[in-house]
Design a protein around this motif. Structure first.
Motif, mmCIF file in Angstrom:
data_model
loop_
_atom_site.group_PDB
_atom_site.id
_atom_site.type_symbol
_atom_site.label_atom_id
_atom_site.label_comp_id
_atom_site.label_asym_id
_atom_site.label_seq_id
_atom_site.Cartn_x
_atom_site.Cartn_y
_atom_site.Cartn_z
ATOM 1 N N ILE A 32 -50.961 -22.982 138.613
ATOM 2 C CA ILE A 32 -50.497 -23.029 137.151
ATOM 3 C C ILE A 32 -51.401 -22.555 135.719
ATOM 4 N N LEU A 33 -53.092 -22.633 136.315
ATOM 5 C CA LEU A 33 -53.701 -21.564 134.552
ATOM 6 C C LEU A 33 -52.888 -20.278 135.596
ATOM 7 N N THR A 34 -53.034 -19.691 136.573
ATOM 8 C CA THR A 34 -51.947 -18.190 136.746
ATOM 9 C C THR A 34 -50.711 -18.419 136.154
ATOM 10 N N LEU A 35 -50.257 -18.976 135.124
ATOM 11 C CA LEU A 35 -49.236 -18.671 134.490
ATOM 12 C C LEU A 35 -49.379 -18.047 133.280
ATOM 13 N N LEU A 36 -48.731 -17.221 132.874
ATOM 14 C CA LEU A 36 -48.501 -16.566 131.378
ATOM 15 C C LEU A 36 -47.962 -16.863 130.666
ATOM 16 N N GLU A 37 -46.679 -16.681 131.255
ATOM 17 C CA GLU A 37 -45.682 -17.098 130.191
ATOM 18 C C GLU A 37 -44.691 -17.215 131.183
ATOM 19 N N ILE A 38 -43.998 -17.994 130.070
ATOM 20 C CA ILE A 38 -42.239 -18.915 130.412
ATOM 21 C C ILE A 38 -40.991 -18.328 129.121
ATOM 22 N N VAL A 86 -39.224 -26.406 130.802
ATOM 23 C CA VAL A 86 -40.309 -26.073 129.984
ATOM 24 C C VAL A 86 -41.167 -27.258 129.401
ATOM 25 N N ALA A 87 -40.859 -27.955 128.962
ATOM 26 C CA ALA A 87 -41.346 -29.231 129.209
ATOM 27 C C ALA A 87 -41.761 -30.103 130.023
ATOM 28 N N CYS A 88 -41.590 -30.159 131.627
ATOM 29 C CA CYS A 88 -42.431 -30.914 132.603
ATOM 30 C C CYS A 88 -43.110 -29.249 132.910
ATOM 31 N N ILE A 89 -42.987 -28.259 132.675
ATOM 32 C CA ILE A 89 -43.835 -27.535 133.181
ATOM 33 C C ILE A 89 -45.774 -27.912 132.200
ATOM 34 N N ARG A 90 -45.059 -28.074 131.305
ATOM 35 C CA ARG A 90 -46.135 -28.660 129.995
ATOM 36 C C ARG A 90 -46.377 -29.448 130.075
ATOM 37 N N ARG A 91 -46.290 -30.668 130.690
ATOM 38 C CA ARG A 91 -46.666 -31.879 131.115
ATOM 39 C C ARG A 91 -47.945 -31.268 132.002
ATOM 40 N N ALA A 92 -46.807 -30.726 132.819
ATOM 41 C CA ALA A 92 -48.041 -30.412 134.323
ATOM 42 C C ALA A 92 -49.455 -29.640 134.015
ATOM 43 N N PHE A 93 -49.165 -28.903 132.989
ATOM 44 C CA PHE A 93 -50.806 -28.537 132.175
ATOM 45 C C PHE A 93 -51.587 -29.165 131.746
ATOM 46 N N LEU A 94 -51.113 -29.981 131.178
ATOM 47 C CA LEU A 94 -51.242 -30.460 130.037
ATOM 48 C C LEU A 94 -52.241 -31.904 131.102
ATOM 49 N N ALA A 95 -51.843 -32.887 131.924
ATOM 50 C CA ALA A 95 -52.013 -33.510 133.062
ATOM 51 C C ALA A 95 -53.405 -33.130 133.426
ATOM 52 N N PHE A 152 -55.155 -30.162 131.914
ATOM 53 C CA PHE A 152 -55.841 -29.443 130.974
ATOM 54 C C PHE A 152 -55.576 -29.728 129.657
ATOM 55 N N SER A 153 -56.160 -30.764 129.401
ATOM 56 C CA SER A 153 -54.933 -31.396 127.657
ATOM 57 C C SER A 153 -56.521 -30.899 126.811
ATOM 58 N N HIS A 154 -57.239 -30.558 128.024
ATOM 59 C CA HIS A 154 -58.614 -30.333 126.158
ATOM 60 C C HIS A 154 -58.723 -29.417 126.069
ATOM 61 N N PHE A 155 -57.666 -28.129 127.000
ATOM 62 C CA PHE A 155 -58.649 -26.803 126.996
ATOM 63 C C PHE A 155 -57.366 -26.356 125.826
ATOM 64 N N PRO A 156 -58.204 -24.970 125.115
ATOM 65 C CA PRO A 156 -57.692 -24.056 123.849
ATOM 66 C C PRO A 156 -56.013 -24.007 124.356
ATOM 67 N N GLY A 165 -62.777 -38.434 129.336
ATOM 68 C CA GLY A 165 -62.373 -37.159 128.804
ATOM 69 C C GLY A 165 -61.575 -36.378 129.769
ATOM 70 N N GLY A 166 -60.745 -36.948 130.630
ATOM 71 C CA GLY A 166 -59.308 -36.141 131.782
ATOM 72 C C GLY A 166 -60.722 -35.503 132.259
ATOM 73 N N PHE A 167 -62.114 -35.645 132.884
ATOM 74 C CA PHE A 167 -62.464 -35.012 133.567
ATOM 75 C C PHE A 167 -62.442 -34.695 135.206
ATOM 76 N N VAL A 168 -61.758 -35.968 135.383
ATOM 77 C CA VAL A 168 -61.260 -35.872 136.980
ATOM 78 C C VAL A 168 -59.922 -35.608 137.669
ATOM 79 N N ASN A 169 -58.942 -35.360 136.649
ATOM 80 C CA ASN A 169 -57.722 -34.820 136.973
ATOM 81 C C ASN A 169 -58.258 -32.840 136.536
ATOM 82 N N THR A 170 -58.899 -32.360 135.728
ATOM 83 C CA THR A 170 -59.496 -31.257 135.308
ATOM 84 C C THR A 170 -60.391 -30.687 136.692
ATOM 85 N N TYR A 171 -60.841 -31.705 137.299
ATOM 86 C CA TYR A 171 -62.014 -30.927 138.111
ATOM 87 C C TYR A 171 -61.127 -30.885 139.570
#
Length: 340
Positions: A6-12, A40-49, A51-55, A88-94
């Motif tokens: 999902i980090l390689t997803l650039l655009e929807i 879009v909402a589902c993909i956003r939620r998957a990303f934020l789950a 990487f919620s603290h990423f810019p 701070g959600g470290f485990v999910n991000t890791y």
């Protein structure tokens, strides 16, 4: 069959009333759906789950043709952060980054973070990784720390870090992090080039909050010392460096002088006063003319001015050092110390 993180997803891209295109770094997927907004909402939620603290600029963008109102994600960010796991959600991000780098997840690390670190803000590699850990295992954790808001101290005093990916990971962490206040890398055996890269990373991060540097037994040459001096000088009044330990790191007088010249802000410089090459403050007898000496003894400290830090000494290892008198003279007028 194409797969991507999902980090390689650039655009929807949303087009028409049903069309949707997912643009990844190396390929695209195009299709139609009854409700593009839900996708879009589902993909956003998957990303934020993860990487919620990423810019937000790191997250994929959403565009629509013809132009349409794209639902904002602010409410979802708040909801995900309220639900996120410990630290701070470290485990999910890791875990997500282990998938990204193709590195096995350390279940022991995840267990420890979830259960033992709620009030522990020190990220110490030796406490979280086994002795036989390879450099590659550190990379996802270093990446996860970039935007983490829980940990305030980063420590490595057990591993000799050599792999480029690991060293780049530490640099990237220092470029991004705004929570760490202490960087402790004693005896990490880092070269002058690596130390230069780390200091440049810190200097490039205007929101960096590191005020405690524990960096003995690494290599700091003139170039690296100059950048470190710039870090000291840049600090705003009241937010100066509190601890600077560089024993056996500044190996020659030129590096010491470069640090003094670069740290031109007297107030910050005095607060930072060298617990740095503390082994240079030995009890050898030498003139104050800037000569150099070697010694195997330790000595007491000196402080000058309000808020000046106390030099922490430890036995010399016989390295070439600034003479004690010259070091004390430099400390007394640190911000305006001149050399011939």
């Amino acid at each position: 069959k194409e797969e991507a993180h999902i980090l390689t997803l650039l655009e929807i891209r949303l087009w028409g009333t049903r069309g949707i295109t997912l643009v990844f770094r190396n390929f695209e997927i195009e299709g139609e759906t009854e409700n593009p907004d839900e996708v879009v909402a589902c993909i956003r939620r998957a990303f934020l789950a993860s990487f919620s603290h990423f810019p937000r600029e790191i997250m994929f963008k959403v565009t629509a043709t013809p132009p349409a109102v794209v639902p904002p994600d602010e409410d979802m960010v708040g909801m995900v952060r309220r639900e996120e796991s410990a630290c701070g959600g470290f485990v999910n991000t890791y875990q997500a980054l282990c998938s990204y780098y193709g590195t096995p997840v350390s279940e022991n690390l995840c267990w420890d973070i979830k259960r033992l670190y709620a009030t522990n803000h020190v990220f110490d590699l030796k406490d979280l990784f086994p002795e036989e850990a390879s450099d590659a295992e550190f990379v996802p954790a270093l990446h996860a720390l970039r935007y983490n808001t829980h940990f305030s101290t980063f420590v490595n005093d057990a591993f000799k870090l050599k792999a480029t990916a690991t060293l780049n990971g530490i640099s990237a962490l220092l470029k991004c992090n705004t929570t760490l206040t202490t960087l402790s890398l004693p005896g990490s055996g880092l070269s002058d080039k690596v130390m230069l890269n780390l200091f440049e990373a810190i200097l490039s991060n205007p929101a960096c909050r590191i005020v405690n540097f524990d960096l003995p037994d690494n290599d700091i040459d003139e170039k690296a010392a100059t950048v470190l001096g710039s870090i000291i000088a840049r600090r705003a009044p009241g937010n100066g460096i509190k601890t600077l330990i560089l024993d056996a790191s500044l190996h020659n007088v030129k590096a010491f002088q470069a640090l003094c010249r670069s740290a031109s802000d007297v107030m910050s410089a005095q607060k930072a006063f060298l617990a740095a090459n503390a082994s240079a403050l030995t009890t050898t007898s030498a003139s104050a003319s800037g000569t150099m000496s070697s010694s195997s003894s330790s000595s007491s400290s000196s402080s000058t001015g309000a808020g000046a830090a106390t030099a922490v000494t430890q036995p010399s290892t016989g390295n070439t050092q600034l003479s004690p008198a010259a070091a004390l003279a430099a400390a007394a007028s640190f911000g305006s110390y001149k050399t011939s």
